[in-house]
Design an enzyme around this catalytic site. Sequence first.
Site, PDB file in Angstrom:
ATOM      1  N   LYS A  13       0.820  -1.220   0.000  1.00  0.00           N
ATOM      2  CA  LYS A  13       0.000   0.000   0.000  1.00  0.00           C
ATOM      3  C   LYS A  13       0.852   1.268   0.000  1.00  0.00           C
ATOM      4  O   LYS A  13       0.613   2.182  -0.769  1.00  0.00           O
ATOM      5  CB  LYS A  13      -0.877   0.084   1.264  1.00  0.00           C
ATOM      6  CG  LYS A  13      -1.939  -0.954   1.400  1.00  0.00           C
ATOM      7  CD  LYS A  13      -2.848  -0.630   2.579  1.00  0.00           C
ATOM      8  CE  LYS A  13      -2.160  -0.598   3.925  1.00  0.00           C
ATOM      9  NZ  LYS A  13      -1.718  -1.896   4.447  1.00  0.00           N
ATOM     10  N   ARG A  88      -8.790   1.619   9.328  1.00  0.00           N
ATOM     11  CA  ARG A  88      -8.368   0.247   9.587  1.00  0.00           C
ATOM     12  C   ARG A  88      -9.397  -0.512  10.413  1.00  0.00           C
ATOM     13  O   ARG A  88      -9.195  -1.689  10.684  1.00  0.00           O
ATOM     14  CB  ARG A  88      -7.056   0.285  10.365  1.00  0.00           C
ATOM     15  CG  ARG A  88      -5.825  -0.087   9.538  1.00  0.00           C
ATOM     16  CD  ARG A  88      -4.666  -0.118  10.489  1.00  0.00           C
ATOM     17  NE  ARG A  88      -3.492  -0.795  10.044  1.00  0.00           N
ATOM     18  CZ  ARG A  88      -2.442  -0.182   9.506  1.00  0.00           C
ATOM     19  NH1 ARG A  88      -2.487   1.093   9.236  1.00  0.00           N
ATOM     20  NH2 ARG A  88      -1.368  -0.877   9.238  1.00  0.00           N
ATOM     21  N   ARG A 127      12.033  -6.630   4.529  1.00  0.00           N
ATOM     22  CA  ARG A 127      11.837  -5.187   4.494  1.00  0.00           C
ATOM     23  C   ARG A 127      12.830  -4.476   5.428  1.00  0.00           C
ATOM     24  O   ARG A 127      13.142  -4.982   6.510  1.00  0.00           O
ATOM     25  CB  ARG A 127      10.413  -4.905   4.978  1.00  0.00           C
ATOM     26  CG  ARG A 127       9.821  -3.683   4.369  1.00  0.00           C
ATOM     27  CD  ARG A 127       8.360  -3.858   4.165  1.00  0.00           C
ATOM     28  NE  ARG A 127       7.642  -3.311   5.318  1.00  0.00           N
ATOM     29  CZ  ARG A 127       6.413  -2.829   5.228  1.00  0.00           C
ATOM     30  NH1 ARG A 127       5.780  -2.841   4.081  1.00  0.00           N
ATOM     31  NH2 ARG A 127       5.826  -2.362   6.279  1.00  0.00           N
ATOM     32  N   ARG A 160      12.223  -3.030  11.116  1.00  0.00           N
ATOM     33  CA  ARG A 160      11.347  -2.405  12.105  1.00  0.00           C
ATOM     34  C   ARG A 160      10.788  -3.454  13.058  1.00  0.00           C
ATOM     35  O   ARG A 160      10.504  -4.566  12.661  1.00  0.00           O
ATOM     36  CB  ARG A 160      10.164  -1.719  11.398  1.00  0.00           C
ATOM     37  CG  ARG A 160      10.455  -0.314  10.991  1.00  0.00           C
ATOM     38  CD  ARG A 160       9.358   0.377  10.207  1.00  0.00           C
ATOM     39  NE  ARG A 160       8.055  -0.250  10.164  1.00  0.00           N
ATOM     40  CZ  ARG A 160       7.111   0.083   9.278  1.00  0.00           C
ATOM     41  NH1 ARG A 160       7.338   1.034   8.391  1.00  0.00           N
ATOM     42  NH2 ARG A 160       5.949  -0.503   9.271  1.00  0.00           N
ATOM     43  N   ARG A 171       0.035  -8.996  13.310  1.00  0.00           N
ATOM     44  CA  ARG A 171      -0.590  -7.930  12.515  1.00  0.00           C
ATOM     45  C   ARG A 171      -1.544  -8.499  11.473  1.00  0.00           C
ATOM     46  O   ARG A 171      -2.565  -7.898  11.161  1.00  0.00           O
ATOM     47  CB  ARG A 171       0.491  -7.074  11.826  1.00  0.00           C
ATOM     48  CG  ARG A 171       1.289  -6.247  12.813  1.00  0.00           C
ATOM     49  CD  ARG A 171       2.428  -5.533  12.127  1.00  0.00           C
ATOM     50  NE  ARG A 171       1.981  -4.412  11.325  1.00  0.00           N
ATOM     51  CZ  ARG A 171       2.703  -3.818  10.383  1.00  0.00           C
ATOM     52  NH1 ARG A 171       3.911  -4.258  10.119  1.00  0.00           N
ATOM     53  NH2 ARG A 171       2.234  -2.801   9.717  1.00  0.00           N
TER      54      ARG A 171
HETATM   55  P1  AMP Z   1       1.581   0.975   8.814  1.00  0.00           P
HETATM   56  O1  AMP Z   1       2.855   1.685   8.558  1.00  0.00           O
HETATM   57  O2  AMP Z   1       0.402   1.587   8.085  1.00  0.00           O
HETATM   58  O3  AMP Z   1       1.654  -0.501   8.602  1.00  0.00           O
HETATM   59  O4  AMP Z   1       1.232   1.204  10.373  1.00  0.00           O
HETATM   60  C1  AMP Z   1       2.100   0.752  11.387  1.00  0.00           C
HETATM   61  C2  AMP Z   1       1.347   0.611  12.705  1.00  0.00           C
HETATM   62  O5  AMP Z   1       0.789   1.886  13.087  1.00  0.00           O
HETATM   63  C3  AMP Z   1       0.141  -0.323  12.691  1.00  0.00           C
HETATM   64  O6  AMP Z   1       0.503  -1.679  12.881  1.00  0.00           O
HETATM   65  C4  AMP Z   1      -0.681   0.220  13.854  1.00  0.00           C
HETATM   66  O7  AMP Z   1      -0.150  -0.173  15.098  1.00  0.00           O
HETATM   67  C5  AMP Z   1      -0.474   1.713  13.719  1.00  0.00           C
HETATM   68  N1  AMP Z   1      -1.517   2.322  12.851  1.00  0.00           N
HETATM   69  C6  AMP Z   1      -1.328   2.916  11.647  1.00  0.00           C
HETATM   70  N2  AMP Z   1      -2.501   3.352  11.138  1.00  0.00           N
HETATM   71  C7  AMP Z   1      -3.458   3.012  12.037  1.00  0.00           C
HETATM   72  C8  AMP Z   1      -4.859   3.155  12.091  1.00  0.00           C
HETATM   73  N3  AMP Z   1      -5.557   3.741  11.091  1.00  0.00           N
HETATM   74  N4  AMP Z   1      -5.509   2.678  13.188  1.00  0.00           N
HETATM   75  C9  AMP Z   1      -4.846   2.094  14.192  1.00  0.00           C
HETATM   76  N5  AMP Z   1      -3.527   1.895  14.211  1.00  0.00           N
HETATM   77  C10 AMP Z   1      -2.817   2.350  13.147  1.00  0.00           C
END
Ligand code: AMP
Length: 214
Positions: A13, A88, A127, A160, A171
């Site tokens: 994404k 989400r 990654r 990370r 996740r």
């Molecule tokens: P991402 O980089 O989008 O994969 O986000 C990394 C982490 O940030 C996720 O695993 C969540 O812990 C948190 N996070 C990001 N966006 C959201 C969201 N819309 N709602 C809740 N947690 C989020």
Amino acid sequence: MKIIMLGAPGAGKGTQAKKIAEVCKIPHISTGDIFRANIKNGTGLGQKAKEYMDQGLLVPDELVCDLVVDRIQQPDCKKGYILDGFPRTIPQAEALTNALNAIDEKMEYAINIEIPDENIIRRMSGRRACVGCGATYHLVYNPPKIENICDVCGEKLILREDDKPETVKKRLDVYHNQTQPLIDYYEKQNILKDVDGTKSMDEVFKDILAILGV
Ligand code: AMP
């Protein structure tokens, strides 16, 4: 153009959203990036978010919704934006729909990148992310020019905490339970567009551009 990116963590994404934002000249709004920037700057929001992120859990809706609703009302979002990592959960999607209704606007596209869990686990262990600017790489598919060094800012690359295999599995569970229901939600709004995320990055990008008609 107002776009939402859907798909499991690791579906690509973020990579696609950045490219689309560039082509369509609209802001790329990544809630994950916003949280990581807050963690790096040691803000209160960052400290709270980190507790959840490091465990592979979602940050509570109340910490996310207002932040995004404020962001999409900034002047640079007038011509549209691409949301990456938000919504989400169903409550987040409802908060977004309500905020848009209130200003007489509608989401236009929900692009869903489909990919099996096995591919994701394989992808995410390779990654790497920059500790400085957050740019992401992949050891096999998108390696940096110099091993373990960011092409953009020259800082160190790391795996990370939330990309470690045990966290990735968690996740994916969270994704299937809390985020996948959004596919039906946006199908019902008639804006869902599925894309085959097992194809190469360039092919996925072409498929998305065809959907957007650009
Ligand atoms: P991402 O980089 O989008 O994969 O986000 C990394 C982490 O940030 C996720 O695993 C969540 O812990 C948190 N996070 C990001 N966006 C959201 C969201 N819309 N709602 C809740 N947690 C989020």
